[in-house]
Design a protein around this motif. Structure first.
Motif, PDB file in Angstrom:
ATOM      1  N   GLU A  59      50.510  43.467  47.665  1.00 34.29           N
ATOM      2  CA  GLU A  59      50.668  44.259  48.893  1.00 34.29           C
ATOM      3  C   GLU A  59      50.429  45.737  48.617  1.00 34.29           C
ATOM      4  N   LEU A  60      50.916  46.219  47.493  1.00 35.75           N
ATOM      5  CA  LEU A  60      50.711  47.624  47.146  1.00 35.75           C
ATOM      6  C   LEU A  60      49.240  47.914  46.868  1.00 35.75           C
ATOM      7  N   GLU A  61      48.544  46.953  46.299  1.00 42.44           N
ATOM      8  CA  GLU A  61      47.116  47.134  46.012  1.00 42.44           C
ATOM      9  C   GLU A  61      46.279  47.079  47.289  1.00 42.44           C
ATOM     10  N   TRP A  62      46.645  46.187  48.208  1.00 41.42           N
ATOM     11  CA  TRP A  62      45.873  46.040  49.438  1.00 41.42           C
ATOM     12  C   TRP A  62      46.049  47.226  50.383  1.00 41.42           C
ATOM     13  N   LYS A  63      47.231  47.795  50.405  1.00 42.17           N
ATOM     14  CA  LYS A  63      47.521  48.963  51.255  1.00 42.17           C
ATOM     15  C   LYS A  63      47.242  48.697  52.729  1.00 42.17           C
ATOM     16  N   ASP A  64      47.573  47.501  53.162  1.00 39.85           N
ATOM     17  CA  ASP A  64      47.432  47.140  54.572  1.00 39.85           C
ATOM     18  C   ASP A  64      48.503  47.854  55.399  1.00 39.85           C
ATOM     19  N   SER A  65      48.246  48.000  56.696  1.00 41.21           N
ATOM     20  CA  SER A  65      49.196  48.711  57.557  1.00 41.21           C
ATOM     21  C   SER A  65      50.543  48.001  57.647  1.00 41.21           C
ATOM     22  N   SER A  66      50.556  46.683  57.421  1.00 42.12           N
ATOM     23  CA  SER A  66      51.809  45.931  57.492  1.00 42.12           C
ATOM     24  C   SER A  66      52.464  45.765  56.126  1.00 42.12           C
ATOM     25  N   ALA A  67      51.913  46.422  55.096  1.00 43.42           N
ATOM     26  CA  ALA A  67      52.393  46.215  53.730  1.00 43.42           C
ATOM     27  C   ALA A  67      53.863  46.577  53.568  1.00 43.42           C
ATOM     28  N   GLU A  68      54.293  47.662  54.207  1.00 46.18           N
ATOM     29  CA  GLU A  68      55.671  48.115  54.027  1.00 46.18           C
ATOM     30  C   GLU A  68      56.674  47.029  54.399  1.00 46.18           C
ATOM     31  N   GLU A  69      56.479  46.414  55.567  1.00 45.46           N
ATOM     32  CA  GLU A  69      57.420  45.382  56.006  1.00 45.46           C
ATOM     33  C   GLU A  69      57.342  44.141  55.131  1.00 45.46           C
ATOM     34  N   MET A  70      56.151  43.788  54.684  1.00 47.88           N
ATOM     35  CA  MET A  70      56.004  42.643  53.798  1.00 47.88           C
ATOM     36  C   MET A  70      56.721  42.895  52.474  1.00 47.88           C
ATOM     37  N   ILE A  71      56.546  44.094  51.944  1.00 48.31           N
ATOM     38  CA  ILE A  71      57.197  44.426  50.670  1.00 48.31           C
ATOM     39  C   ILE A  71      58.713  44.393  50.820  1.00 48.31           C
ATOM     40  N   ARG A  72      59.205  44.915  51.920  1.00 49.54           N
ATOM     41  CA  ARG A  72      60.645  44.904  52.151  1.00 49.54           C
ATOM     42  C   ARG A  72      61.176  43.469  52.240  1.00 49.54           C
ATOM     43  N   THR A  73      60.405  42.593  52.860  1.00 56.29           N
ATOM     44  CA  THR A  73      60.783  41.184  52.950  1.00 56.29           C
ATOM     45  C   THR A  73      60.840  40.553  51.557  1.00 56.29           C
ATOM     46  N   TYR A  74      59.828  40.830  50.730  1.00 57.37           N
ATOM     47  CA  TYR A  74      59.819  40.291  49.365  1.00 57.37           C
ATOM     48  C   TYR A  74      60.988  40.846  48.544  1.00 57.37           C
ATOM     49  N   LEU A  75      61.259  42.143  48.713  1.00 58.67           N
ATOM     50  CA  LEU A  75      62.364  42.761  47.987  1.00 58.67           C
ATOM     51  C   LEU A  75      63.687  42.086  48.339  1.00 58.67           C
ATOM     52  N   LYS A  76      63.873  41.814  49.617  1.00 58.95           N
ATOM     53  CA  LYS A  76      65.097  41.142  50.037  1.00 58.95           C
ATOM     54  C   LYS A  76      65.170  39.736  49.447  1.00 58.95           C
ATOM     55  N   GLN A  77      64.038  39.062  49.335  1.00 53.72           N
ATOM     56  CA  GLN A  77      64.030  37.731  48.723  1.00 53.72           C
ATOM     57  C   GLN A  77      64.510  37.787  47.276  1.00 53.72           C
ATOM     58  N   ILE A  78      64.044  38.785  46.525  1.00 52.79           N
ATOM     59  CA  ILE A  78      64.497  38.940  45.139  1.00 52.79           C
ATOM     60  C   ILE A  78      66.005  39.112  45.100  1.00 52.79           C
ATOM     61  N   ILE A  79      66.521  39.975  45.970  1.00 54.87           N
ATOM     62  CA  ILE A  79      67.951  40.259  45.954  1.00 54.87           C
ATOM     63  C   ILE A  79      68.765  39.041  46.376  1.00 54.87           C
ATOM     64  N   ILE A  80      68.277  38.282  47.353  1.00 52.24           N
ATOM     65  CA  ILE A  80      68.979  37.069  47.776  1.00 52.24           C
ATOM     66  C   ILE A  80      68.994  36.041  46.649  1.00 52.24           C
ATOM     67  N   HIS A  81      67.834  35.774  46.043  1.00 49.19           N
ATOM     68  CA  HIS A  81      67.771  34.822  44.924  1.00 49.19           C
ATOM     69  C   HIS A  81      68.722  35.254  43.805  1.00 49.19           C
ATOM     70  N   ALA A  82      68.659  36.527  43.456  1.00 50.48           N
ATOM     71  CA  ALA A  82      69.457  37.016  42.333  1.00 50.48           C
ATOM     72  C   ALA A  82      70.950  37.008  42.658  1.00 50.48           C
ATOM     73  N   THR A  83      71.306  37.319  43.897  1.00 47.77           N
ATOM     74  CA  THR A  83      72.722  37.291  44.286  1.00 47.77           C
ATOM     75  C   THR A  83      73.277  35.880  44.157  1.00 47.77           C
ATOM     76  N   ARG A  84      72.514  34.889  44.597  1.00 44.04           N
ATOM     77  CA  ARG A  84      72.950  33.492  44.448  1.00 44.04           C
ATOM     78  C   ARG A  84      73.143  33.140  42.979  1.00 44.04           C
ATOM     79  N   MET A  85      72.182  33.551  42.138  1.00 40.10           N
ATOM     80  CA  MET A  85      72.280  33.248  40.707  1.00 40.10           C
ATOM     81  C   MET A  85      73.448  33.986  40.070  1.00 40.10           C
ATOM     82  N   TRP A  86      73.636  35.258  40.457  1.00 40.34           N
ATOM     83  CA  TRP A  86      74.743  36.041  39.903  1.00 40.34           C
ATOM     84  C   TRP A  86      76.081  35.396  40.225  1.00 40.34           C
ATOM     85  N   LYS A  87      76.251  34.971  41.469  1.00 42.34           N
ATOM     86  CA  LYS A  87      77.514  34.336  41.871  1.00 42.34           C
ATOM     87  C   LYS A  87      77.724  33.036  41.106  1.00 42.34           C
ATOM     88  N   LYS A  88      76.645  32.267  40.926  1.00 44.97           N
ATOM     89  CA  LYS A  88      76.765  31.007  40.198  1.00 44.97           C
ATOM     90  C   LYS A  88      77.131  31.254  38.735  1.00 44.97           C
TER      91      LYS A  88
END
Length: 288
Positions: free
Chosen positions: A133-162
């Motif tokens: 997304e950062l390489e493509w620099k599309d106009s919707s990249a910001e929201e896509m990146i934020r969505t991916y970032l949240k996915q990392i945090i959700i996955h990691a939070t589940r693993m951390w709690k476990k």
């Protein structure tokens, strides 16, 4: 040279960097000091976070804010995401996955999540999607990146709690997590001026005795000890990573009487601030 990609506008910022085994020392902490950081580290790395040393026997994710980071040895590629609160820290986000959620400030002082092979593949794929997304620099990249970032945090939070809550050492009921998370968040914000349990109990709208009992019932260090530990951690950082005089450090940490601060530091660490600055060599070592 490390590969650097960045999204930035007037307020928001997110960067992505890749570091190879040939230049782990290129990950200079000072460049990212003010940002929230997620560091993917494969097995075979040695790094220090504040005063603890880690050797990664499995891929791991480190979640860092103002900790001092130093990479000493690296095998294979590591990836760093760094971003500011304007990019991702909206108050309507669920507390667990916001920028001050379980992963970044918590009473257990565990800044990492260990990944098995399947989890590592998932996280690496998300990192790769952010890179694209950062390489493509599309106009919707910001929201896509934020969505991916949240996915990392959700996955990691589940693993951390476990890994850290679903075991025989620490068992915290789900309805109690907010208190410990909020205590950690308030402590990070206010430790320079609020030094007493009653200060934080007031912010949490409970009486100090209740707060202390909640920690005791779960075999955690007392809130008072955690407050002191956070103050001492900041004092150690300032002693080692700045040239500020001890008196100025005491004032910065809310102590109008530098002599009192000196006695507190010496009593808790076994070394005067001056001797700590002079003699400190290395922190605790962990294999993860």
């Amino acid at each position: 040279m490390p590969q650097k990609l960045i999204f930035e506008d007037s307020y928001k910022k997110l960067g992505f960097e890749t570091f190879s085994e040939n230049n782990p020392e290129a990950l200079k902490e000072n460049e990212y000091k003010s940002e929230i950081k997620i560091l993917y580290v494969p097995e075979g790395y040695e790094l220090s976070v504040d005063f603890s040393h880690y050797k990664t026997e499995q891929p791991s994710l480190f979640f860092l804010t103002n900790q001092h980071l130093q990479v000493e040895k690296g095998v294979k590629e590591s990836n760093l995401l760094y971003y500011n609160r304007d990019f991702y820290c909206i108050q309507i986000h669920d507390k667990e996955v916001a920028c001050d959620g379980l992963l970044f400030h918590n009473v257990f002082e565990i800044p990492f999540v260990v990944l098995n092979e399947k989890e590592s593949t998932v996280i690496k794929n998300i990192f790769q999607s952010i890179k694209q997304e950062l390489e493509w620099k599309d106009s919707s990249a910001e929201e896509m990146i934020r969505t991916y970032l949240k996915q990392i945090i959700i996955h990691a939070t589940r693993m951390w709690k476990k890994q850290n809550l679903d075991n025989d050492t620490v068992k915290i009921p789900g309805h109690e997590l907010d208190i410990f998370r909020d205590f950690s968040r308030y402590l990070e914000i206010h430790f320079r001026e609020k030094h007493h349990v009653a200060d934080y109990a007031g912010l949490l709208h409970i009486v100090p005795k209740t707060l202390t009992h909640k920690f005791k019932n779960l075999n955690l260090e007392s809130p008072n000890r955690m407050i002191i530990n956070r103050i001492l951690l900041e004092a150690k950082r300032l002693l080692l990573y700045t040239d500020k005089p001890v008196k100025e450090i005491a004032y910065n940490l809310g102590y109008e009487d530098p002599a009192y601060f000196n006695r507190l530091f010496t009593g808790k660490t076994g070394s005067t601030p001056t001797n700590f600055r002079k003699n400190y060599s290395s922190g605790k070592k962990y294999n993860i």
